[in-house]
Design a protein around this motif. Structure first.
Motif, short mmCIF file in Angstrom:
data_model
loop_
_atom_site.label_atom_id
_atom_site.label_comp_id
_atom_site.label_asym_id
_atom_site.label_seq_id
_atom_site.Cartn_x
_atom_site.Cartn_y
_atom_site.Cartn_z
N MET A 1 0.85 -1.18 0.00
CA MET A 1 0.00 0.00 0.00
C MET A 1 0.90 1.24 0.00
N ILE A 33 3.72 0.02 4.82
CA ILE A 33 3.13 1.00 3.91
C ILE A 33 4.21 1.95 3.43
N ASP A 98 -2.81 4.82 -2.69
CA ASP A 98 -3.98 4.08 -2.23
C ASP A 98 -4.80 4.88 -1.22
N LYS A 127 -9.53 7.99 -4.19
CA LYS A 127 -8.98 7.25 -3.05
C LYS A 127 -9.45 7.84 -1.72
N ILE A 176 -8.68 1.46 4.88
CA ILE A 176 -9.17 0.18 4.38
C ILE A 176 -10.69 0.15 4.29
#
Length: 192
Positions: A1, A33, A98, A127, A176
């Motif tokens: 991510m 990440i 993301d 996003k 998420i």
């Protein structure tokens, strides 16, 4: 991510903002990440980069060349991209990410955040946008955005474009679990 983080370059802010930034950086490292940020060496930008680097994470700085000429760039960030303008920098921030996280900051941080919200409203950026509301810093912005909806300058659906969280530990889950946003969102732009 891969997550972009907007945050302050001021070193004079209260310690609590540095602590929240450090906690968020550690959460990113733990979750593996990759982070994109403004490339600065001081303030919350510096704390973000220092913490990620010291703990073996990945971070990339994006900065206009004129800022590098006055030595604002973080010397320990090895992955760097220099742009010709602030406009180009903001576009690069949003490429292939993301999600977007905004920490407390001044006019630059606010300007970047509001541009991203505008692009999302028009379906040009889809996003998640997470606003870390440390110590209620962004309460006035939340009130203003809600007023835009209640006064019908924006559609009620636009309230799904962002999420406010109070603690760094909530950020990743909020990314998420953010509502899906489609390019067709432009259909809401005129409050239809």
């Amino acid at each position: 991510m891969k997550i972009c983080v907007y945050c302050a370059s001021s070193a004079k802010v209260d310690r609590m903002y540095f602590d929240a930034t450090e906690k968020l950086a550690l959460e990113f490292v733990k979750a593996k990440i990759d982070v994109i940020y403004g490339g600065g060496a001081i303030g919350l930008m510096g704390k973000l980069a220092d913490t990620i680097i010291e703990n073996g994470g990945k971070i990339k700085g994006i900065m206009p060349k004129f800022m590098n000429e006055v030595e604002w760039a973080h010397k320990k960030v090895v992955d760097f991209e220099f742009t010709d303008s602030m406009h180009e920098r903001k576009a690069k921030f949003l490429e292939d990410i993301d999600g977007l996280v905004t920490l407390p900051g001044g006019s630059g941080t606010l300007e970047e955040l509001l541009e991203a919200i505008t692009l999302k409203r028009l379906g040009q950026f889809t996003k998640p946008i997470i606003i870390l509301n440390t110590n209620g810093f962004y309460d006035p912005l939340r009130t203003m955005l809600e007023k835009c909806v209640s006064e019908q300058f924006m559609h009620e659906k636009h309230l799904e474009m962002w999420s406010f969280v109070d603690n760094p530990e909530e950020v990743i889950d909020s990314i998420i679990n953010a509502p899906t946003w489609e390019q067709s969102a432009i259909n809401f732009a005129t409050n239809k």
